[in-house]
Design a protein around this motif. Structure first.
Motif, PDB file in Angstrom:
ATOM      1  N   ARG A 180      54.819 -28.923  27.667  1.00  0.00           N
ATOM      2  CA  ARG A 180      56.023 -28.754  26.837  1.00  0.00           C
ATOM      3  C   ARG A 180      55.723 -27.853  25.634  1.00  0.00           C
ATOM      4  N   LYS A 181      54.544 -28.028  25.041  1.00  0.00           N
ATOM      5  CA  LYS A 181      54.157 -27.232  23.877  1.00  0.00           C
ATOM      6  C   LYS A 181      54.045 -25.751  24.254  1.00  0.00           C
ATOM      7  N   ALA A 182      53.462 -25.475  25.407  1.00  0.00           N
ATOM      8  CA  ALA A 182      53.293 -24.090  25.851  1.00  0.00           C
ATOM      9  C   ALA A 182      54.646 -23.436  26.133  1.00  0.00           C
ATOM     10  N   LEU A 183      55.531 -24.182  26.752  1.00  0.00           N
ATOM     11  CA  LEU A 183      56.856 -23.637  27.054  1.00  0.00           C
ATOM     12  C   LEU A 183      57.645 -23.407  25.765  1.00  0.00           C
ATOM     13  N   ALA A 184      57.513 -24.344  24.818  1.00  0.00           N
ATOM     14  CA  ALA A 184      58.207 -24.193  23.530  1.00  0.00           C
ATOM     15  C   ALA A 184      57.685 -22.983  22.772  1.00  0.00           C
ATOM     16  N   ALA A 185      56.431 -22.630  23.045  1.00  0.00           N
ATOM     17  CA  ALA A 185      55.825 -21.472  22.371  1.00  0.00           C
ATOM     18  C   ALA A 185      56.209 -20.158  23.054  1.00  0.00           C
ATOM     19  N   GLY A 186      56.995 -20.268  24.104  1.00  0.00           N
ATOM     20  CA  GLY A 186      57.480 -19.060  24.775  1.00  0.00           C
ATOM     21  C   GLY A 186      56.609 -18.555  25.901  1.00  0.00           C
ATOM     22  N   MET A 187      55.636 -19.369  26.338  1.00  0.00           N
ATOM     23  CA  MET A 187      54.777 -18.929  27.437  1.00  0.00           C
ATOM     24  C   MET A 187      55.519 -19.007  28.758  1.00  0.00           C
ATOM     25  N   ASN A 188      55.140 -18.113  29.661  1.00  0.00           N
ATOM     26  CA  ASN A 188      55.737 -18.113  31.000  1.00  0.00           C
ATOM     27  C   ASN A 188      55.282 -19.368  31.754  1.00  0.00           C
ATOM     28  N   PRO A 189      56.215 -20.138  32.324  1.00  0.00           N
ATOM     29  CA  PRO A 189      55.835 -21.379  33.028  1.00  0.00           C
ATOM     30  C   PRO A 189      54.834 -21.136  34.146  1.00  0.00           C
ATOM     31  N   ASN A 190      54.991 -20.010  34.835  1.00  0.00           N
ATOM     32  CA  ASN A 190      54.080 -19.717  35.939  1.00  0.00           C
ATOM     33  C   ASN A 190      52.668 -19.449  35.433  1.00  0.00           C
ATOM     34  N   ASP A 191      52.575 -18.775  34.270  1.00  0.00           N
ATOM     35  CA  ASP A 191      51.256 -18.517  33.680  1.00  0.00           C
ATOM     36  C   ASP A 191      50.598 -19.825  33.255  1.00  0.00           C
ATOM     37  N   VAL A 192      51.394 -20.707  32.660  1.00  0.00           N
ATOM     38  CA  VAL A 192      50.854 -21.996  32.210  1.00  0.00           C
ATOM     39  C   VAL A 192      50.288 -22.769  33.398  1.00  0.00           C
ATOM     40  N   LEU A 193      51.032 -22.716  34.486  1.00  0.00           N
ATOM     41  CA  LEU A 193      50.630 -23.459  35.684  1.00  0.00           C
ATOM     42  C   LEU A 193      49.396 -22.841  36.340  1.00  0.00           C
ATOM     43  N   THR A 194      49.475 -21.536  36.613  1.00  0.00           N
ATOM     44  CA  THR A 194      48.415 -20.903  37.418  1.00  0.00           C
ATOM     45  C   THR A 194      47.160 -20.556  36.628  1.00  0.00           C
ATOM     46  N   GLU A 195      47.317 -20.347  35.318  1.00  0.00           N
ATOM     47  CA  GLU A 195      46.141 -19.960  34.529  1.00  0.00           C
ATOM     48  C   GLU A 195      45.606 -21.109  33.672  1.00  0.00           C
ATOM     49  N   GLY A 196      46.374 -22.205  33.617  1.00  0.00           N
ATOM     50  CA  GLY A 196      45.934 -23.352  32.829  1.00  0.00           C
ATOM     51  C   GLY A 196      45.648 -24.569  33.686  1.00  0.00           C
ATOM     52  N   PHE A 197      46.705 -25.126  34.256  1.00  0.00           N
ATOM     53  CA  PHE A 197      46.548 -26.382  34.981  1.00  0.00           C
ATOM     54  C   PHE A 197      45.837 -26.232  36.339  1.00  0.00           C
ATOM     55  N   ASN A 232      48.772 -17.687  25.370  1.00  0.00           N
ATOM     56  CA  ASN A 232      48.006 -18.379  24.344  1.00  0.00           C
ATOM     57  C   ASN A 232      46.787 -18.980  25.042  1.00  0.00           C
ATOM     58  N   GLU A 233      45.640 -18.301  24.864  1.00  0.00           N
ATOM     59  CA  GLU A 233      44.431 -18.712  25.576  1.00  0.00           C
ATOM     60  C   GLU A 233      44.008 -20.130  25.192  1.00  0.00           C
ATOM     61  N   ALA A 234      44.240 -20.496  23.936  1.00  0.00           N
ATOM     62  CA  ALA A 234      43.850 -21.837  23.487  1.00  0.00           C
ATOM     63  C   ALA A 234      44.644 -22.909  24.228  1.00  0.00           C
ATOM     64  N   LEU A 235      45.939 -22.653  24.407  1.00  0.00           N
ATOM     65  CA  LEU A 235      46.766 -23.627  25.131  1.00  0.00           C
ATOM     66  C   LEU A 235      46.393 -23.690  26.607  1.00  0.00           C
TER      67      LEU A 235
END
Length: 215
Positions: A27-44, A3-6
């Motif tokens: 938490r919202k990204a994980l609840a939406a089914g996103m991969n935790p590693n993607d959230v970390l490396t491509e977001g934060f 989810n590019e927006a997230l």
């Protein structure tokens, strides 16, 4: 599912040094089914990288930097906890401190914040640290990197002692070393046999990443 927006919101939460928002988005990204590693490396991570660049260019000040690092640390904890066991990587270990006789540690503390935000396992020895304590801790935890800071021409000599004591302890070939501080330089690092010199906090992070094979 990406989810590019997230991801964009995750990045912005760090730039805004908003810890509560960063945790909420994680938490919202994980609840939406996103991969935790993607959230970390491509977001934060892009967020804390931009914060580091802003600080390096003098466009962000220390209090904001520290708050951004705290937000990153909180979001990272949520993402890492959600990683499947097979994806959990062993964190690289860094022992770091300001050498004995020197009580300046702002620069070192900034580096520590960056390292924590980027997933390193950090053993912050504080300031005015005896060389023997660096060596003992490095051996105790199996450090990958030993970093030493010195802000005075008199105390920077301790960095040379540290190199020798690591050799005497038989662990110099098992760890990488990096030096930093106002009187230090690339030339000084080469002269005493250190593996790297950090000109700034961001440079320190990047050099430690390179030393540990993460860059």
């Amino acid at each position: 599912m990406v989810n590019e927006a997230l991801l964009a919101e995750a990045k912005q939460s760090i730039i805004d040094y908003d810890k509560d928002r960063a945790e909420e988005i994680a938490r919202k990204a994980l609840a939406a089914g996103m991969n935790p590693n993607d959230v970390l490396t491509e977001g934060f991570v892009p967020g804390i990288t931009e914060v580091g660049d802003l600080f390096d260019r003098g466009q962000l000040f220390l209090p904001e930097l520290m708050l951004a690092a705290e937000a990153m640390k909180a979001a990272s904890a949520i993402c890492v906890e959600a990683l499947p066991a097979t994806e959990v990587k062993v964190a690289k270990k860094v022992v770091i401190g300001t050498v004995e006789g020197d009580i300046h540690d702002i620069g070192k503390s900034i580096v520590v914040s960056f390292l924590l935000a980027n997933g390193f396992e950090v053993y912050d020895m504080g300031r005015d640290v005896p060389i023997a304590d660096f060596v003992q801790k490095a051996r105790e935890v199996g450090a990958d990197v030993v970093g030493s800071s010195a802000l005075l021409t008199t105390t920077m000599q301790k960095q040379m002692v540290l190199e020798e004591e690591l050799k005497k302890a038989g662990i110099r070939d098992k760890v990488k070393t990096i030096v930093g501080g106002a009187p230090c330089s690339e030339q000084w690092a080469r002269r005493i046999g250190a593996d790297a010199y950090a000109e700034s906090a961001v440079d320190g992070l990047n050099k430690i990443k390179a030393l540990t094979g993460l860059a």
